[in-house]
Design a protein around this motif. Sequence first.
Motif, PDB file in Angstrom:
ATOM      1  N   ALA A   1     -12.359  19.588  40.245  1.00 27.12           N
ATOM      2  CA  ALA A   1     -13.417  20.156  39.404  1.00 27.12           C
ATOM      3  C   ALA A   1     -13.088  21.551  38.880  1.00 27.12           C
ATOM      4  CB  ALA A   1     -14.733  20.179  40.175  1.00 27.12           C
ATOM      5  N   GLU A   2     -12.579  22.417  39.717  1.00 29.93           N
ATOM      6  CA  GLU A   2     -12.316  23.795  39.293  1.00 29.93           C
ATOM      7  C   GLU A   2     -11.302  23.851  38.149  1.00 29.93           C
ATOM      8  OE1 GLU A   2     -10.605  27.988  41.096  1.00 29.93           O
ATOM      9  OE2 GLU A   2     -11.335  26.468  42.492  1.00 29.93           O
ATOM     10  N   ASN A   3     -10.180  23.181  38.343  1.00 31.54           N
ATOM     11  CA  ASN A   3      -9.148  23.183  37.301  1.00 31.54           C
ATOM     12  C   ASN A   3      -9.575  22.379  36.072  1.00 31.54           C
ATOM     13  OD1 ASN A   3      -7.172  24.829  38.571  1.00 31.54           O
ATOM     14  ND2 ASN A   3      -6.758  23.124  39.959  1.00 31.54           N
ATOM     15  N   TYR A   4     -10.290  21.294  36.289  1.00 32.43           N
ATOM     16  CA  TYR A   4     -10.802  20.501  35.168  1.00 32.43           C
ATOM     17  C   TYR A   4     -11.709  21.355  34.295  1.00 32.43           C
ATOM     18  CZ  TYR A   4     -13.968  17.415  32.664  1.00 32.43           C
ATOM     19  OH  TYR A   4     -14.730  16.839  31.686  1.00 32.43           O
ATOM     20  N   ASN A   5     -12.676  22.016  34.901  1.00 29.87           N
ATOM     21  CA  ASN A   5     -13.620  22.846  34.144  1.00 29.87           C
ATOM     22  C   ASN A   5     -12.903  23.981  33.418  1.00 29.87           C
ATOM     23  OD1 ASN A   5     -15.885  21.334  34.820  1.00 29.87           O
ATOM     24  ND2 ASN A   5     -16.186  22.451  36.737  1.00 29.87           N
ATOM     25  N   ALA A   6     -11.939  24.599  34.076  1.00 37.12           N
ATOM     26  CA  ALA A   6     -11.187  25.689  33.447  1.00 37.12           C
ATOM     27  C   ALA A   6     -10.394  25.172  32.242  1.00 37.12           C
ATOM     28  CB  ALA A   6     -10.255  26.345  34.461  1.00 37.12           C
ATOM     29  N   ALA A   7      -9.761  24.015  32.394  1.00 42.27           N
ATOM     30  CA  ALA A   7      -8.953  23.461  31.306  1.00 42.27           C
ATOM     31  C   ALA A   7      -9.823  23.052  30.122  1.00 42.27           C
ATOM     32  CB  ALA A   7      -8.154  22.258  31.809  1.00 42.27           C
ATOM     33  N   VAL A   8     -10.929  22.408  30.392  1.00 38.40           N
ATOM     34  CA  VAL A   8     -11.823  21.972  29.312  1.00 38.40           C
ATOM     35  C   VAL A   8     -12.408  23.184  28.591  1.00 38.40           C
ATOM     36  CG1 VAL A   8     -14.009  20.807  28.821  1.00 38.40           C
ATOM     37  CG2 VAL A   8     -12.329  19.705  30.305  1.00 38.40           C
ATOM     38  N   GLU A   9     -12.750  24.202  29.332  1.00 37.21           N
ATOM     39  CA  GLU A   9     -13.294  25.417  28.703  1.00 37.21           C
ATOM     40  C   GLU A   9     -12.226  26.099  27.843  1.00 37.21           C
ATOM     41  OE1 GLU A   9     -15.880  27.931  27.324  1.00 37.21           O
ATOM     42  OE2 GLU A   9     -16.497  26.409  28.750  1.00 37.21           O
ATOM     43  N   ARG A  10     -11.030  26.235  28.399  1.00 36.80           N
ATOM     44  CA  ARG A  10      -9.947  26.920  27.698  1.00 36.80           C
ATOM     45  C   ARG A  10      -9.486  26.155  26.451  1.00 36.80           C
ATOM     46  NH1 ARG A  10      -6.623  26.763  31.614  1.00 36.80           N
ATOM     47  NH2 ARG A  10      -5.428  24.984  30.908  1.00 36.80           N
ATOM     48  N   GLN A  11      -9.385  24.848  26.568  1.00 37.79           N
ATOM     49  CA  GLN A  11      -8.827  24.056  25.480  1.00 37.79           C
ATOM     50  C   GLN A  11      -9.845  23.576  24.451  1.00 37.79           C
ATOM     51  OE1 GLN A  11      -6.176  20.891  26.882  1.00 37.79           O
ATOM     52  NE2 GLN A  11      -6.042  21.970  28.827  1.00 37.79           N
ATOM     53  N   PHE A  12     -11.064  23.292  24.915  1.00 36.75           N
ATOM     54  CA  PHE A  12     -12.014  22.624  24.030  1.00 36.75           C
ATOM     55  C   PHE A  12     -13.395  23.275  24.011  1.00 36.75           C
ATOM     56  CE2 PHE A  12      -9.121  19.421  25.885  1.00 36.75           C
ATOM     57  CZ  PHE A  12      -8.362  19.193  24.758  1.00 36.75           C
ATOM     58  N   GLY A  13     -13.482  24.501  24.445  1.00 41.80           N
ATOM     59  CA  GLY A  13     -14.767  25.189  24.404  1.00 41.80           C
ATOM     60  C   GLY A  13     -15.828  24.571  25.293  1.00 41.80           C
ATOM     61  N   GLY A  14     -15.399  23.891  26.359  1.00 45.53           N
ATOM     62  CA  GLY A  14     -16.330  23.338  27.330  1.00 45.53           C
ATOM     63  C   GLY A  14     -16.716  21.890  27.111  1.00 45.53           C
ATOM     64  N   GLU A  15     -16.246  21.269  26.046  1.00 45.99           N
ATOM     65  CA  GLU A  15     -16.616  19.880  25.775  1.00 45.99           C
ATOM     66  C   GLU A  15     -15.388  18.981  25.847  1.00 45.99           C
ATOM     67  OE1 GLU A  15     -18.707  17.111  22.355  1.00 45.99           O
ATOM     68  OE2 GLU A  15     -18.366  19.225  21.953  1.00 45.99           O
ATOM     69  N   ASP A  16     -15.391  18.036  26.793  1.00 47.47           N
ATOM     70  CA  ASP A  16     -14.283  17.091  26.962  1.00 47.47           C
ATOM     71  C   ASP A  16     -14.512  15.912  26.022  1.00 47.47           C
ATOM     72  OD1 ASP A  16     -12.083  15.698  27.840  1.00 47.47           O
ATOM     73  OD2 ASP A  16     -12.981  15.075  29.730  1.00 47.47           O
ATOM     74  N   SER A  17     -14.261  16.134  24.744  1.00 47.08           N
ATOM     75  CA  SER A  17     -14.514  15.133  23.719  1.00 47.08           C
ATOM     76  C   SER A  17     -13.211  14.485  23.270  1.00 47.08           C
ATOM     77  CB  SER A  17     -15.188  15.789  22.505  1.00 47.08           C
ATOM     78  OG  SER A  17     -15.207  14.915  21.409  1.00 47.08           O
ATOM     79  N   ILE A  18     -13.276  13.206  22.963  1.00 46.31           N
ATOM     80  CA  ILE A  18     -12.089  12.513  22.448  1.00 46.31           C
ATOM     81  C   ILE A  18     -11.784  12.929  21.015  1.00 46.31           C
ATOM     82  CG2 ILE A  18     -12.253  10.531  23.984  1.00 46.31           C
ATOM     83  CD1 ILE A  18     -13.579   8.976  21.686  1.00 46.31           C
ATOM     84  N   TYR A  19     -12.642  13.761  20.436  1.00 48.98           N
ATOM     85  CA  TYR A  19     -12.412  14.257  19.079  1.00 48.98           C
ATOM     86  C   TYR A  19     -11.933  15.703  19.074  1.00 48.98           C
ATOM     87  CZ  TYR A  19     -15.107  10.090  18.165  1.00 48.98           C
ATOM     88  OH  TYR A  19     -15.547   8.796  18.143  1.00 48.98           O
ATOM     89  N   GLY A  20     -11.638  16.241  20.248  1.00 48.51           N
ATOM     90  CA  GLY A  20     -11.139  17.611  20.335  1.00 48.51           C
ATOM     91  C   GLY A  20      -9.737  17.731  19.770  1.00 48.51           C
ATOM     92  N   THR A  21      -9.365  18.938  19.413  1.00 44.97           N
ATOM     93  CA  THR A  21      -8.029  19.186  18.877  1.00 44.97           C
ATOM     94  C   THR A  21      -7.167  19.809  19.958  1.00 44.97           C
ATOM     95  OG1 THR A  21      -9.005  19.589  16.707  1.00 44.97           O
ATOM     96  CG2 THR A  21      -6.757  20.356  17.026  1.00 44.97           C
ATOM     97  N   VAL A  22      -6.040  19.161  20.243  1.00 38.53           N
ATOM     98  CA  VAL A  22      -5.127  19.675  21.255  1.00 38.53           C
ATOM     99  C   VAL A  22      -4.326  20.836  20.697  1.00 38.53           C
ATOM    100  CG1 VAL A  22      -5.001  17.542  22.573  1.00 38.53           C
ATOM    101  CG2 VAL A  22      -3.439  17.896  20.680  1.00 38.53           C
ATOM    102  N   TRP A  23      -3.753  21.661  21.566  1.00 40.38           N
ATOM    103  CA  TRP A  23      -3.122  22.907  21.168  1.00 40.38           C
ATOM    104  C   TRP A  23      -2.020  22.730  20.125  1.00 40.38           C
ATOM    105  CZ3 TRP A  23       2.078  23.510  22.011  1.00 40.38           C
ATOM    106  CH2 TRP A  23       2.658  22.643  22.923  1.00 40.38           C
ATOM    107  N   TRP A  24      -1.255  21.649  20.194  1.00 46.66           N
ATOM    108  CA  TRP A  24      -0.150  21.472  19.264  1.00 46.66           C
ATOM    109  C   TRP A  24      -0.563  20.880  17.926  1.00 46.66           C
ATOM    110  CZ3 TRP A  24       0.152  16.376  18.126  1.00 46.66           C
ATOM    111  CH2 TRP A  24      -0.280  15.472  19.076  1.00 46.66           C
ATOM    112  N   ASP A  25      -1.836  20.543  17.781  1.00 42.11           N
ATOM    113  CA  ASP A  25      -2.300  19.895  16.562  1.00 42.11           C
ATOM    114  C   ASP A  25      -3.335  20.739  15.824  1.00 42.11           C
ATOM    115  OD1 ASP A  25      -2.300  17.802  14.751  1.00 42.11           O
ATOM    116  OD2 ASP A  25      -3.979  16.805  15.723  1.00 42.11           O
ATOM    117  N   GLU A  26      -3.311  22.011  16.019  1.00 42.94           N
ATOM    118  CA  GLU A  26      -4.296  22.872  15.367  1.00 42.94           C
ATOM    119  C   GLU A  26      -3.828  23.342  14.000  1.00 42.94           C
ATOM    120  OE1 GLU A  26      -5.266  25.951  18.153  1.00 42.94           O
ATOM    121  OE2 GLU A  26      -6.231  24.525  19.448  1.00 42.94           O
TER     122      GLU A  26
END
Length: 116
Positions: A91-116
Motif C-alpha cells: 500500500a505505501e509504495n503503491y500510493n506513492a507511485a500512483v500519486e507521483r505518476q498519475f496525480g493519485g488516480e490509478d486510471s487505465i487512461y493515465g499517461t506514463v512518463w515516457w509517453d508525455e
Amino acid sequence: YYNMALESSILQWTGSTEGVDAFLSQPEVAFDATNAIERIAEQRWIHLFMNGYEAWSEWRRTGFPNDFVQPEGRPVPTRLAYPDNETFNNAENYNAAVERQFGGEDSIYGTVWWDE
C-alpha cells in the motif's frame, strides 16, 4: 519486404496465399513510401490482432492504426492498471507511485512518463 511480410501473415492465418496479389493491390494496403511507418504498423497490428496485448503494445508504440472507434466515447486505454492486490500487499509504495505518476488516480487512461 513489406509484401513478403503480408504474404507470410496471410499464409500463417489462412493456410493459403490465394488472393494475396489482389489484397496487396488495394490502395489502402499497397506499400507507399510516403507513409511507410503507418502502413507497416497497421499491417503489423492486424497480424497481431489475435494476441491482444501484443497488438495493443504495437499501437502504443507507434500510434497506428489511428482511427479506432471509441465505444460510448471512451478512448483506448493507454496503460495497464496496477494489480488489485498491490494496494493490499504494498500500500505505501503503491500510493506513492500512483500519486507521483498519475496525480493519485490509478486510471487505465493515465499517461506514463515516457509517453508525455
